[in-house]
Write a protein that holds these residues in place. Structure first.
Motif, mmCIF file in Angstrom:
data_model
loop_
_atom_site.group_PDB
_atom_site.id
_atom_site.type_symbol
_atom_site.label_atom_id
_atom_site.label_comp_id
_atom_site.label_asym_id
_atom_site.label_seq_id
_atom_site.Cartn_x
_atom_site.Cartn_y
_atom_site.Cartn_z
ATOM 1 N N ASP A 24 16.545 -59.953 80.268
ATOM 2 C CA ASP A 24 16.635 -61.356 80.677
ATOM 3 C C ASP A 24 16.909 -62.256 79.477
ATOM 4 O O ASP A 24 17.723 -63.180 79.548
ATOM 5 C CB ASP A 24 15.336 -61.791 81.355
ATOM 6 C CG ASP A 24 15.180 -61.208 82.753
ATOM 7 O OD1 ASP A 24 16.163 -60.616 83.264
ATOM 8 O OD2 ASP A 24 14.080 -61.323 83.324
ATOM 9 N N ARG A 43 12.709 -55.274 80.947
ATOM 10 C CA ARG A 43 13.181 -56.378 81.794
ATOM 11 C C ARG A 43 13.212 -57.683 81.018
ATOM 12 O O ARG A 43 14.178 -58.463 81.118
ATOM 13 C CB ARG A 43 12.274 -56.524 83.026
ATOM 14 C CG ARG A 43 12.763 -57.560 84.045
ATOM 15 C CD ARG A 43 11.671 -57.969 85.004
ATOM 16 N NE ARG A 43 10.581 -58.670 84.342
ATOM 17 C CZ ARG A 43 10.632 -59.943 83.949
ATOM 18 N NH1 ARG A 43 11.746 -60.662 84.155
ATOM 19 N NH2 ARG A 43 9.598 -60.515 83.371
ATOM 20 N N ARG A 44 12.172 -57.926 80.229
ATOM 21 C CA ARG A 44 12.118 -59.158 79.433
ATOM 22 C C ARG A 44 13.267 -59.223 78.429
ATOM 23 O O ARG A 44 13.874 -60.280 78.234
ATOM 24 C CB ARG A 44 10.774 -59.254 78.708
ATOM 25 C CG ARG A 44 9.603 -59.519 79.614
ATOM 26 C CD ARG A 44 8.340 -59.805 78.819
ATOM 27 N NE ARG A 44 7.221 -60.108 79.710
ATOM 28 C CZ ARG A 44 6.099 -60.706 79.336
ATOM 29 N NH1 ARG A 44 5.952 -61.079 78.061
ATOM 30 N NH2 ARG A 44 5.135 -60.930 80.186
ATOM 31 N N GLY A 60 20.451 -61.774 78.347
ATOM 32 C CA GLY A 60 21.468 -61.939 79.382
ATOM 33 C C GLY A 60 22.350 -60.709 79.517
ATOM 34 O O GLY A 60 23.576 -60.823 79.645
#
Length: 245
Positions: free
Chosen positions: A57, A53-54, A60
């Protein structure tokens, strides 16, 4: 420390994005510290999910990467098919589909057409290189006018192999001897970067269209996971995708 990555040093056309993650900026502990993205190496699944997830993010990403079931083979699949898929390369001509491969010494290879219409990510360990993973991916792309980028892999000073590995390449042609340097009685230092370049040029790419290379995952424990160095370790991801215009 925040998530960090390498951006390929190649003249990719507008709309093509790519990156290789480094091992920093995640939540994994012990031998997997800290941004381990591999779900099959013994790490806590919740931590791997948070690391992914990191990374998504930070980059993008337009979608969840297509995570392959890598088997050290030569199969290339279209990434926008139902997952999971047992393969070692993925390609797409669709916008918003993220091709991904995971490595911890093996060579990640990215391909991109000059017009940006298709992209591919390849997991190229020595077995895949010897049995045609690059060739099968090029065939899936239809070749054309392509460029390639070679990401972080174990360097030739650290990658000692037996004579059977060299023999597997020499069956494909005597020119592959250039990728090996003698290290002892039937022992050789293998240069994955050299071997991949030989294959790409054989397949019609100009040497000037091949970028990257020169890292050593074994020699840089702060930046890279390395299976040969640590045995129990995490995985980096190399990703490529097409953005919408």
């Amino acid at each position: 420390m925040s998530v960090a990555w390498i951006e390929p040093d190649w003249p990719a056309p507008p709309g093509v994005r790519a990156a290789t993650s480094l091992r920093v900026g995640g939540v994994s502990r012990g031998p997997y510290a800290s941004l381990n993205l591999g779900a099959q190496v013994g790490d806590d699944p919740g931590r791997v999910e948070e690391n992914r997830r990191r990374l998504a993010d930070a980059l993008g990403l337009p979608a969840e990467p297509v995570w392959l079931q890598q088997v050290h083979g030569c199969r290339a699949v279209r990434a926008d098919q139902p997952a999971p898929m047992a393969a070692d390369a993925a390609w797409t001509d669709a916008v918003g589909v993220v091709c991904a491969v995971m490595t911890a010494d093996c060579l990640p290879v990215l391909l991109c057409t000059r017009d940006g219409g298709a992209v591919a990510a390849i997991h190229a360990g020595w077995r895949g290189l010897a049995t045609g993973v690059i060739e099968s991916t090029l065939a899936a792309l239809g070749r054309g006018d392509l460029m390639a980028w070679l990401g972080p892999a174990i360097g030739p000073e650290a990658f000692e192999v037996g004579g059977e590995v060299r023999a597997a390449f020499l069956r494909n042609g005597p020119d592959f001897a250039a990728g090996f340097r003698e290290a002892g009685a039937d022992r050789w230092r293998a240069d994955l970067y050299c071997l991949a370049r030989l294959i790409l040029v054989r397949q019609g790419l100009s040497d000037r269209a091949i970028y990257g290379g020169g890292w050593c995952t074994f020699a840089n424990p702060r930046a890279f996971f390395s299976h040969r160095r640590d045995r129990i370790t995490g995985r980096m991801a190399t990703l490529i995708w097409r953005e919408g215009h």
